[in-house]
Design a protein around this motif. Structure first.
Motif, PDB file in Angstrom:
ATOM      1  N   ILE A   1       0.857  -1.181   0.000  1.00  0.00           N
ATOM      2  CA  ILE A   1       0.000   0.000   0.000  1.00  0.00           C
ATOM      3  C   ILE A   1       0.894   1.232   0.000  1.00  0.00           C
ATOM      4  CG2 ILE A   1      -1.845   1.216   1.217  1.00  0.00           C
ATOM      5  CD1 ILE A   1      -2.515  -1.563   2.513  1.00  0.00           C
ATOM      6  N   SER A   2       0.768   2.011  -1.031  1.00  0.00           N
ATOM      7  CA  SER A   2       1.584   3.214  -1.189  1.00  0.00           C
ATOM      8  C   SER A   2       1.373   4.164  -0.018  1.00  0.00           C
ATOM      9  CB  SER A   2       1.225   3.898  -2.511  1.00  0.00           C
ATOM     10  OG  SER A   2       2.012   5.034  -2.703  1.00  0.00           O
ATOM     11  N   SER A   3       2.434   4.828   0.389  1.00  0.00           N
ATOM     12  CA  SER A   3       2.361   5.726   1.548  1.00  0.00           C
ATOM     13  C   SER A   3       1.458   6.932   1.315  1.00  0.00           C
ATOM     14  CB  SER A   3       3.762   6.193   1.953  1.00  0.00           C
ATOM     15  OG  SER A   3       4.357   6.909   0.887  1.00  0.00           O
ATOM     16  N   ASP A   4       1.192   7.280   0.041  1.00  0.00           N
ATOM     17  CA  ASP A   4       0.326   8.437  -0.226  1.00  0.00           C
ATOM     18  C   ASP A   4      -1.168   8.078  -0.245  1.00  0.00           C
ATOM     19  OD1 ASP A   4       0.374   7.056  -2.625  1.00  0.00           O
ATOM     20  OD2 ASP A   4       0.532   8.848  -3.879  1.00  0.00           O
ATOM     21  N   VAL A   5      -1.487   6.792  -0.050  1.00  0.00           N
ATOM     22  CA  VAL A   5      -2.895   6.379   0.034  1.00  0.00           C
ATOM     23  C   VAL A   5      -3.436   6.834   1.388  1.00  0.00           C
ATOM     24  CG1 VAL A   5      -4.451   4.391   0.189  1.00  0.00           C
ATOM     25  CG2 VAL A   5      -2.615   4.399  -1.509  1.00  0.00           C
ATOM     26  N   PRO A   6      -4.557   7.541   1.395  1.00  0.00           N
ATOM     27  CA  PRO A   6      -5.122   7.996   2.677  1.00  0.00           C
ATOM     28  C   PRO A   6      -5.459   6.798   3.577  1.00  0.00           C
ATOM     29  CG  PRO A   6      -6.405   8.842   0.803  1.00  0.00           C
ATOM     30  CD  PRO A   6      -5.384   7.918   0.257  1.00  0.00           C
ATOM     31  N   PHE A   7      -5.425   7.028   4.879  1.00  0.00           N
ATOM     32  CA  PHE A   7      -5.754   5.947   5.809  1.00  0.00           C
ATOM     33  C   PHE A   7      -7.225   5.566   5.718  1.00  0.00           C
ATOM     34  CE2 PHE A   7      -1.804   7.459   7.598  1.00  0.00           C
ATOM     35  CZ  PHE A   7      -1.151   6.253   7.839  1.00  0.00           C
ATOM     36  N   VAL A   8      -8.064   6.553   5.380  1.00  0.00           N
ATOM     37  CA  VAL A   8      -9.504   6.310   5.275  1.00  0.00           C
ATOM     38  C   VAL A   8      -9.988   6.885   3.945  1.00  0.00           C
ATOM     39  CG1 VAL A   8     -11.757   6.827   6.287  1.00  0.00           C
ATOM     40  CG2 VAL A   8      -9.820   6.384   7.780  1.00  0.00           C
ATOM     41  N   VAL A   9     -10.813   6.092   3.238  1.00  0.00           N
ATOM     42  CA  VAL A   9     -11.454   6.565   2.013  1.00  0.00           C
ATOM     43  C   VAL A   9     -12.953   6.363   2.172  1.00  0.00           C
ATOM     44  CG1 VAL A   9      -9.465   6.044   0.538  1.00  0.00           C
ATOM     45  CG2 VAL A   9     -11.267   4.327   0.826  1.00  0.00           C
ATOM     46  N   THR A  10     -13.715   6.984   1.301  1.00  0.00           N
ATOM     47  CA  THR A  10     -15.167   6.797   1.322  1.00  0.00           C
ATOM     48  C   THR A  10     -15.523   5.785   0.243  1.00  0.00           C
ATOM     49  OG1 THR A  10     -15.526   9.052   2.065  1.00  0.00           O
ATOM     50  CG2 THR A  10     -17.406   7.919   1.097  1.00  0.00           C
ATOM     51  N   GLY A  11     -16.296   4.772   0.631  1.00  0.00           N
ATOM     52  CA  GLY A  11     -16.691   3.759  -0.335  1.00  0.00           C
ATOM     53  C   GLY A  11     -17.572   2.706   0.301  1.00  0.00           C
ATOM     54  N   ASP A  12     -17.755   1.617  -0.396  1.00  0.00           N
ATOM     55  CA  ASP A  12     -18.569   0.501   0.065  1.00  0.00           C
ATOM     56  C   ASP A  12     -17.624  -0.600   0.550  1.00  0.00           C
ATOM     57  OD1 ASP A  12     -20.151  -1.848   0.266  1.00  0.00           O
ATOM     58  OD2 ASP A  12     -21.584  -1.017  -1.160  1.00  0.00           O
ATOM     59  N   PRO A  13     -17.438  -0.731   1.866  1.00  0.00           N
ATOM     60  CA  PRO A  13     -16.459  -1.691   2.390  1.00  0.00           C
ATOM     61  C   PRO A  13     -16.752  -3.136   2.000  1.00  0.00           C
ATOM     62  CG  PRO A  13     -17.787  -0.770   4.169  1.00  0.00           C
ATOM     63  CD  PRO A  13     -18.136  -0.017   2.930  1.00  0.00           C
ATOM     64  N   LYS A  14     -18.025  -3.489   1.944  1.00  0.00           N
ATOM     65  CA  LYS A  14     -18.376  -4.864   1.580  1.00  0.00           C
ATOM     66  C   LYS A  14     -17.949  -5.160   0.141  1.00  0.00           C
ATOM     67  CE  LYS A  14     -22.192  -8.072   1.081  1.00  0.00           C
ATOM     68  NZ  LYS A  14     -23.613  -8.234   0.920  1.00  0.00           N
ATOM     69  N   ARG A  15     -18.225  -4.231  -0.753  1.00  0.00           N
ATOM     70  CA  ARG A  15     -17.878  -4.443  -2.171  1.00  0.00           C
ATOM     71  C   ARG A  15     -16.366  -4.396  -2.383  1.00  0.00           C
ATOM     72  NH1 ARG A  15     -22.445  -5.894  -1.616  1.00  0.00           N
ATOM     73  NH2 ARG A  15     -24.240  -4.948  -2.577  1.00  0.00           N
TER      74      ARG A  15
END
Length: 157
Positions: free
Chosen positions: A112-126
């Motif tokens: 996981i790239s270091s520039d990926v935010p710790f939290v994103v908005t999305g559908d966790p199940k999908r």
């Protein structure tokens, strides 16, 4: 065009109905397996129960996939919008898949790239379902080496 839409809707309804009809007894089987495990059976029986639970769980996941396919086919798929801890989701999914590498000379790696935010908005199940399906397929065809899940941030288009 109307005939094609009607056919697609009929197919989607059939898939959804069959998935629900199979899901109910499968959940019952899984529940009874859990009850058997609570009885602390001998190790040989526990091993069989664990194997059966794993198989039942896999079938329930397939049924979920069929239901989702039917929803997508009928343009009825609705995605949730929650905060998703990316690293936790990826690492937890890989941990769940670790049973598939048992006995194989294969490593599961998260990158996981270091520039990926710790939290994103999305559908966790999908998102979890996508990672499970792609990584599970990669594991099926990998006898030796590693399967790596790469997560990168890309610019918005």
């Amino acid at each position: 065009m109307a005939q094609a839409d009607a056919l697609a809707e009929t197919k989607a309804n059939f898939l959804a109905t069959m998935s629900h009809e199979i899901r109910t007894p499968m959940q019952s089987v899984y529940g009874f397996l859990e009850l058997i495990a609570e009885e602390k059976p001998p190790q040989a029986i526990q091993t069989m129960v664990d194997t059966a639970k794993h198989s039942a769980s896999g079938l329930l996941e397939i049924l979920d996939d069929i239901l989702d396919f039917a929803k997508m086919d009928a343009d009825q798929m609705e995605l949730d919008h929650f905060e998703v801890p990316v690293r936790t989701l990826v690492r937890g999914t890989l941990e769940a898949l670790s049973v598939k590498v048992h006995g194989k000379d294969v490593s599961l790696i998260d990158d996981i790239s270091s520039d990926v935010p710790f939290v994103v908005t999305g559908d966790p199940k999908r998102l979890r379902q996508i990672i499970l399906n792609l990584t599970g397929n990669a594991l099926k065809f990998t006898e030796k080496g590693a399967v790596t899940v790469h997560v990168r941030k890309t610019p918005k288009v």
